[in-house]
Design a protein around this motif. Structure first.
Motif, PDB file in Angstrom:
ATOM      1  N   ASN A  94     -11.434  11.550  29.319  1.00 32.28           N
ATOM      2  CA  ASN A  94     -10.747  10.582  28.463  1.00 32.28           C
ATOM      3  C   ASN A  94     -10.319  11.183  27.127  1.00 32.28           C
ATOM      4  OD1 ASN A  94     -13.047   8.476  29.940  1.00 32.28           O
ATOM      5  ND2 ASN A  94     -10.863   8.068  30.124  1.00 32.28           N
ATOM      6  N   ALA A  95     -10.174  12.493  27.094  1.00 36.13           N
ATOM      7  CA  ALA A  95      -9.654  13.182  25.910  1.00 36.13           C
ATOM      8  C   ALA A  95      -8.677  14.252  26.366  1.00 36.13           C
ATOM      9  CB  ALA A  95     -10.792  13.799  25.096  1.00 36.13           C
ATOM     10  N   ALA A  96      -7.728  14.573  25.507  1.00 34.96           N
ATOM     11  CA  ALA A  96      -6.648  15.497  25.858  1.00 34.96           C
ATOM     12  C   ALA A  96      -7.195  16.823  26.373  1.00 34.96           C
ATOM     13  CB  ALA A  96      -5.751  15.733  24.653  1.00 34.96           C
ATOM     14  N   ARG A  97      -6.526  17.363  27.393  1.00 32.67           N
ATOM     15  CA  ARG A  97      -6.932  18.652  27.965  1.00 32.67           C
ATOM     16  C   ARG A  97      -5.910  19.710  27.600  1.00 32.67           C
ATOM     17  NH1 ARG A  97      -6.151  21.641  32.664  1.00 32.67           N
ATOM     18  NH2 ARG A  97      -4.765  20.087  33.581  1.00 32.67           N
ATOM     19  N   LEU A  98      -6.383  20.773  26.957  1.00 31.04           N
ATOM     20  CA  LEU A  98      -5.509  21.857  26.528  1.00 31.04           C
ATOM     21  C   LEU A  98      -5.169  22.777  27.695  1.00 31.04           C
ATOM     22  CD1 LEU A  98      -4.159  23.280  24.072  1.00 31.04           C
ATOM     23  CD2 LEU A  98      -6.246  24.650  23.904  1.00 31.04           C
ATOM     24  N   ILE A  99      -3.881  23.078  27.835  1.00 26.44           N
ATOM     25  CA  ILE A  99      -3.432  24.017  28.861  1.00 26.44           C
ATOM     26  C   ILE A  99      -3.082  25.355  28.237  1.00 26.44           C
ATOM     27  CG2 ILE A  99      -1.611  24.480  30.569  1.00 26.44           C
ATOM     28  CD1 ILE A  99      -1.535  21.469  31.095  1.00 26.44           C
ATOM     29  N   GLY A 100      -2.535  25.330  27.041  1.00 19.46           N
ATOM     30  CA  GLY A 100      -2.187  26.574  26.376  1.00 19.46           C
ATOM     31  C   GLY A 100      -1.628  26.341  24.989  1.00 19.46           C
ATOM     32  N   SER A 101      -1.211  27.436  24.350  1.00 14.52           N
ATOM     33  CA  SER A 101      -0.650  27.351  23.012  1.00 14.52           C
ATOM     34  C   SER A 101       0.314  28.501  22.798  1.00 14.52           C
ATOM     35  CB  SER A 101      -1.761  27.400  21.949  1.00 14.52           C
ATOM     36  OG  SER A 101      -2.382  28.677  21.971  1.00 14.52           O
ATOM     37  N   SER A 102       1.046  28.420  21.694  1.00 17.48           N
ATOM     38  CA  SER A 102       1.968  29.493  21.330  1.00 17.48           C
ATOM     39  C   SER A 102       2.183  29.460  19.831  1.00 17.48           C
ATOM     40  CB  SER A 102       3.310  29.333  22.054  1.00 17.48           C
ATOM     41  OG  SER A 102       4.248  30.319  21.615  1.00 17.48           O
ATOM     42  N   TYR A 125       2.969  25.682  18.733  1.00 20.55           N
ATOM     43  CA  TYR A 125       3.072  24.787  19.878  1.00 20.55           C
ATOM     44  C   TYR A 125       1.722  24.645  20.563  1.00 20.55           C
ATOM     45  CZ  TYR A 125       7.956  26.164  19.238  1.00 20.55           C
ATOM     46  OH  TYR A 125       9.197  26.425  18.703  1.00 20.55           O
ATOM     47  N   LEU A 126       1.462  23.432  21.052  1.00 23.08           N
ATOM     48  CA  LEU A 126       0.317  23.167  21.908  1.00 23.08           C
ATOM     49  C   LEU A 126       0.835  22.641  23.237  1.00 23.08           C
ATOM     50  CD1 LEU A 126      -2.125  21.370  19.441  1.00 23.08           C
ATOM     51  CD2 LEU A 126      -2.333  23.694  20.320  1.00 23.08           C
ATOM     52  N   VAL A 127       0.272  23.119  24.314  1.00 23.85           N
ATOM     53  CA  VAL A 127       0.650  22.670  25.651  1.00 23.85           C
ATOM     54  C   VAL A 127      -0.541  21.919  26.232  1.00 23.85           C
ATOM     55  CG1 VAL A 127       1.494  23.350  27.931  1.00 23.85           C
ATOM     56  CG2 VAL A 127       2.139  24.679  25.904  1.00 23.85           C
ATOM     57  N   VAL A 128      -0.339  20.643  26.529  1.00 24.77           N
ATOM     58  CA  VAL A 128      -1.435  19.802  27.001  1.00 24.77           C
ATOM     59  C   VAL A 128      -1.046  19.117  28.305  1.00 24.77           C
ATOM     60  CG1 VAL A 128      -2.323  19.395  24.683  1.00 24.77           C
ATOM     61  CG2 VAL A 128      -0.615  17.844  25.623  1.00 24.77           C
ATOM     62  N   GLN A 129      -2.017  18.453  28.879  1.00 26.89           N
ATOM     63  CA  GLN A 129      -1.819  17.735  30.134  1.00 26.89           C
ATOM     64  C   GLN A 129      -0.780  16.631  29.963  1.00 26.89           C
ATOM     65  OE1 GLN A 129      -5.430  15.981  31.550  1.00 26.89           O
ATOM     66  NE2 GLN A 129      -4.617  15.443  33.555  1.00 26.89           N
ATOM     67  N   TYR A 130       0.092  16.503  30.933  1.00 30.94           N
ATOM     68  CA  TYR A 130       1.145  15.493  30.888  1.00 30.94           C
ATOM     69  C   TYR A 130       0.616  14.151  31.382  1.00 30.94           C
ATOM     70  CZ  TYR A 130       5.437  13.019  32.185  1.00 30.94           C
ATOM     71  OH  TYR A 130       6.429  12.080  32.316  1.00 30.94           O
ATOM     72  N   ALA A 131       0.993  13.086  30.678  1.00 31.25           N
ATOM     73  CA  ALA A 131       0.577  11.734  31.047  1.00 31.25           C
ATOM     74  C   ALA A 131       1.759  10.996  31.659  1.00 31.25           C
ATOM     75  CB  ALA A 131       0.064  10.977  29.827  1.00 31.25           C
ATOM     76  N   PRO A 132       1.776  10.768  32.963  1.00 37.15           N
ATOM     77  CA  PRO A 132       2.954  10.187  33.630  1.00 37.15           C
ATOM     78  C   PRO A 132       3.285   8.771  33.200  1.00 37.15           C
ATOM     79  CG  PRO A 132       1.084  10.309  35.145  1.00 37.15           C
ATOM     80  CD  PRO A 132       0.705  11.075  33.921  1.00 37.15           C
ATOM     81  N   TYR A 133       2.300   8.000  32.718  1.00 36.31           N
ATOM     82  CA  TYR A 133       2.563   6.617  32.324  1.00 36.31           C
ATOM     83  C   TYR A 133       2.819   6.460  30.834  1.00 36.31           C
ATOM     84  CZ  TYR A 133       1.174   5.092  36.996  1.00 36.31           C
ATOM     85  OH  TYR A 133       1.094   4.886  38.354  1.00 36.31           O
ATOM     86  N   GLY A 134       2.936   7.579  30.106  1.00 32.27           N
ATOM     87  CA  GLY A 134       3.251   7.505  28.692  1.00 32.27           C
ATOM     88  C   GLY A 134       2.109   6.980  27.857  1.00 32.27           C
ATOM     89  N   SER A 135       2.444   6.397  26.715  1.00 28.91           N
ATOM     90  CA  SER A 135       1.430   5.913  25.790  1.00 28.91           C
ATOM     91  C   SER A 135       1.142   4.435  26.006  1.00 28.91           C
ATOM     92  CB  SER A 135       1.880   6.132  24.343  1.00 28.91           C
ATOM     93  OG  SER A 135       2.946   5.257  24.011  1.00 28.91           O
ATOM     94  N   LEU A 136      -0.011   4.017  25.517  1.00 30.29           N
ATOM     95  CA  LEU A 136      -0.380   2.607  25.585  1.00 30.29           C
ATOM     96  C   LEU A 136       0.590   1.767  24.772  1.00 30.29           C
ATOM     97  CD1 LEU A 136      -2.305   0.300  26.330  1.00 30.29           C
ATOM     98  CD2 LEU A 136      -3.724   0.974  24.367  1.00 30.29           C
ATOM     99  N   ALA A 137       1.032   2.286  23.630  1.00 25.52           N
ATOM    100  CA  ALA A 137       1.973   1.561  22.784  1.00 25.52           C
ATOM    101  C   ALA A 137       3.284   1.295  23.522  1.00 25.52           C
ATOM    102  CB  ALA A 137       2.239   2.347  21.502  1.00 25.52           C
TER     103      ALA A 137
END
Length: 447
Positions: A192-200, A206-218
């Motif tokens: 239930n917290a963001a998962r880091l995939i990589g950075s640059s 840049y931070l590369v994180v897990q994609y959320a297919p349903y977007g944000s709660l807002a």
């Protein structure tokens, strides 16, 4: 409305020629992992590979001398293992020193090569290709500190690329903030917290994180106004509570998120919530009751009174914001509506009257589990208490939402005049006073 200044909308300069992306970055895509390699080949000058070599065929080597060589070789192997351990420790020390120096580096072109086996160090070329040159078509959202783009890696993995856009800050401050966020998110390991995939750090940060297919709660609740059923809303509430409990108590170090909002809650498959955007997050030493921070940054409508008044943060800062999130899930209303009215101000009288009918989102009708709704309302009311010590900690929140505990002991959570009360001078601070301060805070932001 964000209580921090937004940057101008400047797009990344991207050059295309013959449908191919061009940049000055090297195409070297080697692994970023720090690996110490030891040669295992045989040579006359290095006998470390003797274990893997055949005995010499000249007959000069006797059985006794061969055994001696074998024993000596094993000793060298053991020494090498010991030496490599020291080298690894020295490498880790050097890496930490490098990171500290990077925080003081005023060059935005400096490359940050953080050795972390679980995530990658991307080049700018890779990220540009993944996001189609950071195309506006791939823009998922933007705020005062970052823009987030959808990307597709060569292996087909869909990711979210967060581009840091704190242009108003000095280069060394931007790098320091980036390293802080990177260090925090790299240590997080919870569903239930963001998962880091990589950075640059090439051509920007840049931070590369897990994609959320349903977007944000807002987006789901307020922008597209999807009628999320109660079971989904309750699942989201419970998941966020689990994530915050992890950050506050189960992570290697205490993490105060400082910007828990509906926009920063992403929804994965099956509407599993994920706490994201750790740009304002802070480490809090174990023995510190709280910390005073400056400047005061966050999102209006979610900030606890002791934070927006005095800059005091601890776990109860996130608890307050979580209470506002619960109100959003219960009522379907925004934390701040189109008329700049705070949800807390609107809901306070209804909570005091236990007016469940007026609180519950009319889109739900009667399609909800009554006991779950009552527990959620009780938790929300306790979490947005104007006095921090009267708010439950997240361990208690999780227990209450699960029906494993009640709020009957809420009066016992106040354990005397705490350090926070001393710092904020909240003795006699009433709900009415808090609402007035909240209105004054809103007016200051609007000016």
């Amino acid at each position: 409305m964000k209580g921090r200044r937004k940057n101008s909308n400047k797009k990344q300069d991207v050059k295309w020629r013959n449908n191919r992306y061009e940049c000055n970055e090297s195409d070297d895509q080697s692994s970023p992992r720090g690996v110490l390699e030891v040669s295992g080949s045989c040579s006359d000058s290095d006998n470390s590979g003797m274990l893997f070599c055949e005995k010499r065929g000249d007959g000069a080597e006797t059985e006794q001398s061969w055994r001696k060589n074998l024993i000596d070789n094993l000793k060298r192997k053991s020494f090498r293992r010991f030496s490599m351990g020291a080298l690894v420790a020295g490498y880790e020390h050097s890496r930490k020193s490098f990171v500290m120096k990077m925080g003081r580096n005023n060059s935005s072109d400096a490359t940050i090569n953080m050795a972390k086996p679980s995530w990658r160090n991307f080049t700018f070329h890779e990220l540009a290709m993944a996001t189609n040159g950071f195309s506006s078509d791939n823009l998922l959202g933007k705020g005062g500190h970052a823009e987030v783009y959808k990307g597709c890696l060569p292996d087909g993995q869909i990711v979210a690329v967060k581009k840091i856009t704190k242009k108003e800050k000095k280069d060394e401050d931007r790098v320091g903030d980036f390293l802080t966020e990177l260090g925090i998110i790299a240590h997080i390991n919870h569903p239930n917290a963001a998962r880091l995939i990589g950075s640059s750090s090439s051509n920007g940060l840049y931070l590369v994180v897990q994609y959320a297919p349903y977007g944000s709660l807002a987006a789901k609740l307020h922008i597209f106004k999807e009628n999320l059923n109660w079971s989904t809303r309750f699942k989201i509430a419970a998941g966020i509570a689990d994530g915050l409990q992890y950050l506050h108590y189960e992570c290697n170090k205490r993490i105060i998120h400082r910007d828990i909002t509906a926009s920063n809650i992403l929804l994965l498959e099956d509407y599993e919530p994920q706490i994201s955007d750790f740009g304002l997050a802070k480490w809090l030493p174990e023995k510190w009751a709280q910390q005073v921070v400056s400047p005061i940054e966050g999102t209006f409508g979610y900030m606890a009174p002791e934070y927006f008044m005095h800059g005091v943060i601890n776990e109860k800062t996130d608890v307050f914001a979580f209470g506002v999130l619960l109100l959003e899930l219960i009522t379907g209303r925004c934390a701040v509506d189109a008329h700049q009215q705070s949800l807390v101000i609107w809901a306070k009288p209804l909570l005091e009257q236990d007016n469940l009918k007026e609180l519950v989102d009319p889109r739900l009708g009667n399609a909800y589990e009554l006991n779950e709704v009552k527990r959620t309302i009780m938790v929300a009311s306790a979490c947005i208490h104007h006095m921090p010590d009267m708010r439950p900690h997240m361990k208690r929140v999780v227990q209450i939402l699960r029906g494993e505990s009640t709020l009957e002991l809420r009066q016992n959570t106040f354990d005397g005049r705490s350090i926070i009360l001393d710092a904020c001078d909240l003795e006699g601070y009433t709900s009415t006073t808090y609402l007035k301060d909240l209105n004054r805070h809103r007016q200051l932001i609007m000016e």
